[in-house]
Scaffold this motif. Sequence first.
Motif, PDB file in Angstrom:
ATOM      1  N   GLY A  46       0.810  -1.216   0.000  1.00  0.00           N
ATOM      2  CA  GLY A  46       0.000   0.000   0.000  1.00  0.00           C
ATOM      3  C   GLY A  46       0.839   1.260   0.000  1.00  0.00           C
ATOM      4  O   GLY A  46       2.068   1.218   0.106  1.00  0.00           O
ATOM      5  N   THR A  47       0.145   2.356  -0.127  1.00  0.00           N
ATOM      6  CA  THR A  47       0.764   3.681  -0.120  1.00  0.00           C
ATOM      7  C   THR A  47       0.830   4.180   1.314  1.00  0.00           C
ATOM      8  O   THR A  47      -0.136   4.023   2.059  1.00  0.00           O
ATOM      9  CB  THR A  47      -0.101   4.641  -0.969  1.00  0.00           C
ATOM     10  OG1 THR A  47      -0.158   4.123  -2.296  1.00  0.00           O
ATOM     11  CG2 THR A  47       0.467   6.038  -0.984  1.00  0.00           C
ATOM     12  N   ILE A  48       1.944   4.793   1.694  1.00  0.00           N
ATOM     13  CA  ILE A  48       2.024   5.298   3.071  1.00  0.00           C
ATOM     14  C   ILE A  48       2.409   6.773   3.155  1.00  0.00           C
ATOM     15  O   ILE A  48       2.364   7.357   4.221  1.00  0.00           O
ATOM     16  CB  ILE A  48       2.967   4.445   3.951  1.00  0.00           C
ATOM     17  CG1 ILE A  48       4.259   4.132   3.208  1.00  0.00           C
ATOM     18  CG2 ILE A  48       2.284   3.157   4.401  1.00  0.00           C
ATOM     19  CD1 ILE A  48       5.278   3.404   4.052  1.00  0.00           C
ATOM     20  N   CYS A  49       2.810   7.371   2.037  1.00  0.00           N
ATOM     21  CA  CYS A  49       3.134   8.807   2.060  1.00  0.00           C
ATOM     22  C   CYS A  49       3.075   9.354   0.632  1.00  0.00           C
ATOM     23  O   CYS A  49       3.458   8.660  -0.311  1.00  0.00           O
ATOM     24  CB  CYS A  49       4.536   9.004   2.646  1.00  0.00           C
ATOM     25  SG  CYS A  49       4.991  10.724   2.873  1.00  0.00           S
ATOM     26  N   SER A  50       2.577  10.597   0.488  1.00  0.00           N
ATOM     27  CA  SER A  50       2.491  11.186  -0.855  1.00  0.00           C
ATOM     28  C   SER A  50       3.787  11.881  -1.251  1.00  0.00           C
ATOM     29  O   SER A  50       4.218  11.803  -2.398  1.00  0.00           O
ATOM     30  CB  SER A  50       1.375  12.243  -0.913  1.00  0.00           C
ATOM     31  OG  SER A  50       0.176  11.704  -0.467  1.00  0.00           O
ATOM     32  N   ASP A  51       4.384  12.603  -0.290  1.00  0.00           N
ATOM     33  CA  ASP A  51       5.591  13.358  -0.602  1.00  0.00           C
ATOM     34  C   ASP A  51       6.575  13.304   0.560  1.00  0.00           C
ATOM     35  O   ASP A  51       6.303  13.901   1.585  1.00  0.00           O
ATOM     36  CB  ASP A  51       5.202  14.806  -0.919  1.00  0.00           C
ATOM     37  CG  ASP A  51       6.378  15.591  -1.467  1.00  0.00           C
ATOM     38  OD1 ASP A  51       7.395  14.956  -1.817  1.00  0.00           O
ATOM     39  OD2 ASP A  51       6.283  16.821  -1.525  1.00  0.00           O
ATOM     40  N   PRO A  52       7.670  12.564   0.480  1.00  0.00           N
ATOM     41  CA  PRO A  52       8.094  11.795  -0.682  1.00  0.00           C
ATOM     42  C   PRO A  52       7.157  10.609  -0.907  1.00  0.00           C
ATOM     43  O   PRO A  52       6.596  10.095   0.061  1.00  0.00           O
ATOM     44  CB  PRO A  52       9.491  11.311  -0.289  1.00  0.00           C
ATOM     45  CG  PRO A  52       9.486  11.274   1.203  1.00  0.00           C
ATOM     46  CD  PRO A  52       8.585  12.380   1.634  1.00  0.00           C
ATOM     47  N   PRO A  53       6.999  10.201  -2.179  1.00  0.00           N
ATOM     48  CA  PRO A  53       6.118   9.068  -2.432  1.00  0.00           C
ATOM     49  C   PRO A  53       6.692   7.783  -1.832  1.00  0.00           C
ATOM     50  O   PRO A  53       7.807   7.388  -2.172  1.00  0.00           O
ATOM     51  CB  PRO A  53       6.060   8.992  -3.970  1.00  0.00           C
ATOM     52  CG  PRO A  53       7.233   9.750  -4.451  1.00  0.00           C
ATOM     53  CD  PRO A  53       7.623  10.738  -3.395  1.00  0.00           C
ATOM     54  N   MET A  54       5.946   7.213  -0.912  1.00  0.00           N
ATOM     55  CA  MET A  54       6.443   6.019  -0.214  1.00  0.00           C
ATOM     56  C   MET A  54       5.371   4.934  -0.199  1.00  0.00           C
ATOM     57  O   MET A  54       4.176   5.228  -0.152  1.00  0.00           O
ATOM     58  CB  MET A  54       6.771   6.349   1.247  1.00  0.00           C
ATOM     59  CG  MET A  54       7.646   7.544   1.466  1.00  0.00           C
ATOM     60  SD  MET A  54       9.375   7.207   1.705  1.00  0.00           S
ATOM     61  CE  MET A  54       9.456   6.020   2.947  1.00  0.00           C
ATOM     62  N   CYS A  55       5.833   3.692  -0.213  1.00  0.00           N
ATOM     63  CA  CYS A  55       4.905   2.580  -0.141  1.00  0.00           C
ATOM     64  C   CYS A  55       5.552   1.457   0.666  1.00  0.00           C
ATOM     65  O   CYS A  55       6.679   1.603   1.131  1.00  0.00           O
ATOM     66  CB  CYS A  55       4.547   2.100  -1.552  1.00  0.00           C
ATOM     67  SG  CYS A  55       5.970   1.508  -2.449  1.00  0.00           S
ATOM     68  N   TYR A  56       4.827   0.363   0.824  1.00  0.00           N
ATOM     69  CA  TYR A  56       5.401  -0.760   1.565  1.00  0.00           C
ATOM     70  C   TYR A  56       4.990  -2.065   0.898  1.00  0.00           C
ATOM     71  O   TYR A  56       3.973  -2.116   0.174  1.00  0.00           O
ATOM     72  CB  TYR A  56       4.935  -0.755   3.029  1.00  0.00           C
ATOM     73  CG  TYR A  56       3.553  -1.341   3.201  1.00  0.00           C
ATOM     74  CD1 TYR A  56       2.425  -0.575   2.986  1.00  0.00           C
ATOM     75  CD2 TYR A  56       3.380  -2.693   3.528  1.00  0.00           C
ATOM     76  CE1 TYR A  56       1.157  -1.123   3.113  1.00  0.00           C
ATOM     77  CE2 TYR A  56       2.120  -3.252   3.656  1.00  0.00           C
ATOM     78  CZ  TYR A  56       1.005  -2.457   3.447  1.00  0.00           C
ATOM     79  OH  TYR A  56      -0.243  -3.004   3.550  1.00  0.00           O
ATOM     80  N   ILE A  57       5.800  -3.076   1.156  1.00  0.00           N
ATOM     81  CA  ILE A  57       5.358  -4.451   0.897  1.00  0.00           C
ATOM     82  C   ILE A  57       5.732  -5.247   2.147  1.00  0.00           C
ATOM     83  O   ILE A  57       6.770  -4.975   2.755  1.00  0.00           O
ATOM     84  CB  ILE A  57       5.998  -5.092  -0.374  1.00  0.00           C
ATOM     85  CG1 ILE A  57       7.533  -5.088  -0.305  1.00  0.00           C
ATOM     86  CG2 ILE A  57       5.516  -4.414  -1.648  1.00  0.00           C
ATOM     87  CD1 ILE A  57       8.206  -5.937  -1.392  1.00  0.00           C
ATOM     88  N   SER A  58       4.899  -6.191   2.541  1.00  0.00           N
ATOM     89  CA  SER A  58       5.240  -7.045   3.677  1.00  0.00           C
ATOM     90  C   SER A  58       5.514  -8.447   3.161  1.00  0.00           C
ATOM     91  O   SER A  58       4.689  -9.021   2.437  1.00  0.00           O
ATOM     92  CB  SER A  58       4.092  -7.070   4.690  1.00  0.00           C
ATOM     93  OG  SER A  58       4.176  -5.953   5.534  1.00  0.00           O
ATOM     94  N   VAL A  59       6.675  -8.969   3.522  1.00  0.00           N
ATOM     95  CA  VAL A  59       7.128 -10.240   2.952  1.00  0.00           C
ATOM     96  C   VAL A  59       7.558 -11.190   4.073  1.00  0.00           C
ATOM     97  O   VAL A  59       8.259 -10.778   5.002  1.00  0.00           O
ATOM     98  CB  VAL A  59       8.329 -10.009   1.992  1.00  0.00           C
ATOM     99  CG1 VAL A  59       8.708 -11.298   1.274  1.00  0.00           C
ATOM    100  CG2 VAL A  59       8.024  -8.906   0.979  1.00  0.00           C
ATOM    101  N   ARG A  60       7.153 -12.440   3.970  1.00  0.00           N
ATOM    102  CA  ARG A  60       7.606 -13.443   4.946  1.00  0.00           C
ATOM    103  C   ARG A  60       9.069 -13.778   4.681  1.00  0.00           C
ATOM    104  O   ARG A  60       9.446 -14.000   3.509  1.00  0.00           O
ATOM    105  CB  ARG A  60       6.781 -14.736   4.799  1.00  0.00           C
ATOM    106  CG  ARG A  60       5.392 -14.647   5.386  1.00  0.00           C
ATOM    107  CD  ARG A  60       4.732 -16.008   5.312  1.00  0.00           C
ATOM    108  NE  ARG A  60       3.358 -15.955   5.757  1.00  0.00           N
ATOM    109  CZ  ARG A  60       2.938 -16.448   6.939  1.00  0.00           C
ATOM    110  NH1 ARG A  60       3.782 -17.062   7.739  1.00  0.00           N
ATOM    111  NH2 ARG A  60       1.673 -16.345   7.273  1.00  0.00           N
TER     112      ARG A  60
END
Length: 195
Positions: free
Chosen positions: A38-52
């Motif tokens: 998902g998206t977590i911040c617009s500026d700076p543009p940031m996102c995440y992935i959760s991985v096992r």
Amino acid sequence: MSKVEFKPGTMIYPLPAVLVSCGSTPEEYNLITIAWTGTICSDPPMCYISVRPERHSYEIIKKNMEFVINLTTDNLARQTDWCGCRSGKKFDKWKEMNLTPGKARLVNAPTVVESPVNIECKVKEIIHLGTHDMFIAEVVNVIVEESLIDKKTGKFDLSGAKPLVYNHGEYFNLGGKIGKFGWSVEKKPKIKTKK
Ligand SMILES: Cc1cc2nc3c(=O)[nH]c(=O)nc-3n(C[C@H](O)[C@H](O)[C@H](O)COP(=O)(O)O)c2cc1C
């Protein structure tokens, strides 16, 4: 409305099911299907992935600290599911699924050419949570399919690509449009009445 309590769990749905591509050399290139994103911040543009940590992709991403999020569509549904059920430890998913690694501009990881949107990400932080580690990343470049951009207005319209949606274990495509950002508070045009 009659409601019952359900065991605590990951109930935030629907979500996208994306294809994350990783690896800095063709021998290392891999694909993993990810819904915890998902998206977590617009500026700076940031996102995440959760991985096992047990995923083959986990070490590859951790080593290179870069990956690409490739959005998926109706016609990538089978590939998306398959890449989420088979490991790169045993399969060359690109070959098996007939997917083409493309060139990212700013990260050391391939794009998926068949995906309409490739989001190039650089990992900033890894947070150990429990079953999953969260890779927080900055988006450093986005590559989009030209035909999804309106030539006159320059507006990007993803709905034309039929995005794939993951809803509690099942895949769907989007239904019809029911509004646009802000429509609920838009001022209605005043109707002039003749006196
Ligand atoms: C729809 C879907 C969503 C998934 N989401 C995640 C996720 O968010 N995080 C994760 O670690 N695995 C997720 N998986 C499982 C991995 O994609 C799967 O274990 C995959 O085979 C790992 O590939 P790898 O071993 O080549 O890295 C998902 C699978 C599917 C089918």
